[in-house]
Scaffold this motif. Structure first.
Motif, mmCIF file in Angstrom:
data_model
loop_
_atom_site.group_PDB
_atom_site.id
_atom_site.type_symbol
_atom_site.label_atom_id
_atom_site.label_comp_id
_atom_site.label_asym_id
_atom_site.label_seq_id
_atom_site.Cartn_x
_atom_site.Cartn_y
_atom_site.Cartn_z
ATOM 1 N N PRO A 1 20.497 1.953 -7.163
ATOM 2 C CA PRO A 1 19.981 2.466 -6.163
ATOM 3 C C PRO A 1 18.300 2.730 -6.408
ATOM 4 O O PRO A 1 18.017 3.447 -7.629
ATOM 5 N N HIS A 2 17.713 2.700 -5.211
ATOM 6 C CA HIS A 2 15.688 3.289 -5.350
ATOM 7 C C HIS A 2 16.113 4.334 -4.412
ATOM 8 O O HIS A 2 16.339 4.954 -3.434
ATOM 9 N N PRO A 3 15.218 5.255 -4.937
ATOM 10 C CA PRO A 3 14.573 6.563 -4.390
ATOM 11 C C PRO A 3 14.429 6.518 -2.959
ATOM 12 O O PRO A 3 15.345 7.420 -2.245
ATOM 13 N N LEU A 4 13.745 5.639 -2.337
ATOM 14 C CA LEU A 4 13.703 4.989 -0.559
ATOM 15 C C LEU A 4 14.693 5.661 -0.287
ATOM 16 O O LEU A 4 14.460 5.429 1.588
ATOM 17 N N ASP A 5 15.828 4.820 -0.715
ATOM 18 C CA ASP A 5 17.427 4.743 -0.220
ATOM 19 C C ASP A 5 18.157 5.877 0.177
ATOM 20 O O ASP A 5 18.954 5.963 1.282
ATOM 21 N N MET A 6 17.872 7.067 0.103
ATOM 22 C CA MET A 6 18.204 8.254 -0.208
ATOM 23 C C MET A 6 16.651 9.839 0.813
ATOM 24 O O MET A 6 17.105 10.618 1.050
ATOM 25 N N GLU A 7 16.011 8.817 0.514
ATOM 26 C CA GLU A 7 14.252 9.461 1.122
ATOM 27 C C GLU A 7 14.018 8.968 3.019
ATOM 28 O O GLU A 7 14.374 7.858 2.842
ATOM 29 N N HIS A 8 13.612 9.865 3.884
ATOM 30 C CA HIS A 8 12.408 9.957 4.977
ATOM 31 C C HIS A 8 11.733 8.677 4.570
ATOM 32 O O HIS A 8 10.566 8.893 3.664
ATOM 33 N N THR A 9 12.040 7.464 5.522
ATOM 34 C CA THR A 9 11.194 6.618 5.122
ATOM 35 C C THR A 9 9.291 6.940 5.875
ATOM 36 O O THR A 9 9.267 6.651 6.974
ATOM 37 N N ALA B 1 0.605 -1.874 0.173
ATOM 38 C CA ALA B 1 0.094 0.162 0.138
ATOM 39 C C ALA B 1 1.498 1.175 0.133
ATOM 40 O O ALA B 1 0.357 1.804 -0.800
ATOM 41 N N GLU B 2 2.083 1.363 0.864
ATOM 42 C CA GLU B 2 2.867 2.312 0.751
ATOM 43 C C GLU B 2 3.496 2.877 -0.822
ATOM 44 O O GLU B 2 3.211 4.034 -0.924
ATOM 45 N N TYR B 3 4.379 1.730 -1.599
ATOM 46 C CA TYR B 3 4.256 1.930 -2.788
ATOM 47 C C TYR B 3 3.919 2.465 -3.243
ATOM 48 O O TYR B 3 3.415 3.020 -4.310
ATOM 49 N N ARG B 4 2.622 1.862 -3.300
ATOM 50 C CA ARG B 4 1.527 2.395 -4.372
ATOM 51 C C ARG B 4 0.897 3.767 -4.014
ATOM 52 O O ARG B 4 0.905 4.581 -4.990
ATOM 53 N N ARG B 5 1.043 4.544 -2.716
ATOM 54 C CA ARG B 5 0.184 5.743 -2.541
ATOM 55 C C ARG B 5 1.595 6.573 -3.186
ATOM 56 O O ARG B 5 1.832 7.527 -3.634
ATOM 57 N N LEU B 6 2.729 6.268 -2.465
ATOM 58 C CA LEU B 6 4.669 6.562 -3.207
ATOM 59 C C LEU B 6 4.716 6.805 -4.811
ATOM 60 O O LEU B 6 5.319 7.051 -5.017
ATOM 61 N N GLN B 7 3.950 5.858 -5.385
ATOM 62 C CA GLN B 7 4.522 5.490 -6.529
ATOM 63 C C GLN B 7 5.230 4.964 -7.285
ATOM 64 O O GLN B 7 6.143 5.449 -8.441
ATOM 65 N N TYR B 8 5.803 4.365 -6.195
ATOM 66 C CA TYR B 8 7.535 3.427 -6.478
ATOM 67 C C TYR B 8 7.271 2.747 -7.067
ATOM 68 O O TYR B 8 6.450 1.940 -6.601
ATOM 69 N N GLU B 9 7.947 2.151 -8.144
ATOM 70 C CA GLU B 9 8.326 0.977 -8.380
ATOM 71 C C GLU B 9 8.938 0.169 -6.995
ATOM 72 O O GLU B 9 9.857 0.265 -6.635
ATOM 73 N N PHE B 10 8.471 -0.917 -6.895
ATOM 74 C CA PHE B 10 9.083 -1.867 -6.119
ATOM 75 C C PHE B 10 10.380 -2.346 -6.158
ATOM 76 O O PHE B 10 10.644 -3.245 -7.689
ATOM 77 N N PRO B 11 11.008 -2.350 -5.364
ATOM 78 C CA PRO B 11 12.481 -3.120 -5.622
ATOM 79 C C PRO B 11 12.560 -4.806 -6.070
ATOM 80 O O PRO B 11 11.662 -5.432 -6.338
ATOM 81 N N SER B 12 13.358 -5.303 -6.908
ATOM 82 C CA SER B 12 14.027 -6.560 -7.378
ATOM 83 C C SER B 12 14.676 -7.096 -6.537
ATOM 84 O O SER B 12 15.590 -6.804 -6.650
#
Ligand SMILES: C[S@@+](CC[C@H](N)C(=O)[O-])C[C@H]1O[C@@H](n2cnc3c(N)ncnc32)[C@H](O)[C@@H]1O
Length: 374
Positions: free
Chosen positions: A41-49, A24-35
């Motif tokens: 690098p993934h955008p969330l690596d550098m962002e406030h979780t 739900a959080e990945y959908r809300r943030l509209q980020y691709e889910f890593p494989s």
């Protein structure tokens, strides 16, 4: 008594619900889910979780760890948590490997253990008998981690004929806890423990303490030897019935558990060649140890009968599910500049010592490899 799976079910429910929150959080943030194969690098690596995602991830971590602990033995969990000498000397591993001399060396005196303790492992243990004794007792505990009752299947791989006496030579047997266990279960099996003198002396005390009836009935013998310099005992009075219809006095079974991983190929060749010298035509050598499997599809060996591949998306070798053998591979490098081996490497080692591979047995954590004279 009916088993209660309440904790198991609660953990699985927690993981399932936390996974829904992650999605739900990945959908809300509209980020691709890593494989699992991602290297970018993934955008969330550098962002406030976001707090909801953070709680879900923590729940998955915690619940997966609890789930693993719940379904494995306590010994297994403990083995992954700590240790003494080998963990301390591990801090020198990076220095040892990056040094121009010690890095590529296979010399057992140029290890990170030797750098930390100022002595190679075997010398350290001779000079520190308390540590040596503690190590030997730790091997008896370690047998529980390895599922001792499965290990026994490898040591006694053939149907036993009760009327024929069997002699198992426990080469480098330490306290001989494994062969004591086997001798207690199988009245027709007698044992010789062969190890260095200090070890054999400790083994005598151990058998007198934990198997006095076996000592009193002369079902065990203790013979010091150096497997790098001499052959183990030959011409025994009791022999191993391998179920091959051999006569009572033409077989000796040597069991070699957790020995060859302490030595380089050259030294392991000397040990096996010395064992071969003691063997009669129908004798068998049983090597017990961890078998290393490739973590990727490439480099997979012909070992799938022995160790089936894991289903995707797990790594073919079960990854973390079999991690202890890979830790022990690193530990052997750290302690002795030695290694765990693949099935093909073990077969090659046997051949180089003039032994023919017969069969491999699945013994839980360990495998048992049977060799004979060609
Ligand atoms: C890792 S322990 C394994 C002990 C036992 N087989 C087990 O599984 O618990 C290795 C054993 O090899 C023995 N060993 C080391 N060097 C030896 C040598 N040169 N000759 C005979 N035994 C030796 C050690 O004393 C020790 O008991």
């Amino acid at each position: 008594m009916e088993a209660s799976f309440a904790e198991l079910d609660a953990l699985v429910a927690l993981i399932t619900s936390a996974v829904q929150d992650v999605k739900a959080e990945y959908r809300r943030l509209q980020y691709e889910f890593p494989s699992l194969d991602d290297t970018k690098p993934h955008p969330l690596d550098m962002e406030h979780t976001p707090p909801k995602l953070k709680r879900a991830v923590q729940s998955i971590h915690g619940a997966c760890a609890h789930l693993s602990t719940l379904v494995t033995t306590p010994a297994h969990t403990l083995a992954l948590r700590g240790g003494d000498e080998l963990y301390k000397s591990g801090i020198y591993l990076s220095d040892t490997l990056s040094d121009a001399v010690t890095g590529p060396s296979l010399d057992p005196s140029l290890t990170s253990f030797a750098a930390y303790y100022k002595a190679p492992l075997w010398q350290f243990w001779i000079e520190n008998p308390h540590s040596f004794e503690r190590f030997r007792f730790s091997m008896t505990g370690y047998a529980w981690l390895e599922n001792m009752y499965s290990v026994e299947k490898g040591a006694v791989p053939h149907s036993l004929t009760p009327c024929v006496c069997t002699l198992v030579n426990d080469i480098g047997g330490g306290l001989g806890h494994m062969t004591m266990h086997i001798a207690k279960l199988h009245p027709n099996i007698n044992v010789i423990i062969q190890d260095i003198e200090e070890a054999v002396n400790q083994a005598i005390g151990y058998w007198n303490g934990f198997g006095p009836e076996l000592v009193a009935n002369e079902r065990v013998d203790f013979l010091p030897f150096n497997f790098l310099q001499e052959a183990p005992v030959e011409g025994c009075d009791f022999y191993y019935d391998c179920g091959y219809e051999q006569k009572a006095n033409d077989a000796l079974c040597g069991q070699i558990k957790h020995i060859l991983h302490n030595w380089t190929d050259d030294a392991a060749n000397i040990i096996l060649t010395n064992v071969r010298k003691a063997m009669k035509p129908s004798a068998r050598v049983i090597i017990q140890g961890y078998i290393i499997q490739s973590a990727s599809e490439e480099g997979m060996e012909d070992d799938s009968d022995l160790m089936p591949r894991a289903p995707k998306p797990l790594l073919p070798n079960y990854g973390e599910g079999h991690v202890i053998r890979y830790y022990m591979d690193i530990v052997m490098m750290e302690l002795l500049n030695s290694q765990q081996r693949t099935l093909v490497e073990y077969k090659r080692l046997g051949e180089s010592a003039g032994l023919e591979f017969v069969k491999a047995y699945d013994c839980g954590e360990l495998s048992a490899l049977e060799f004979k004279l060609p």
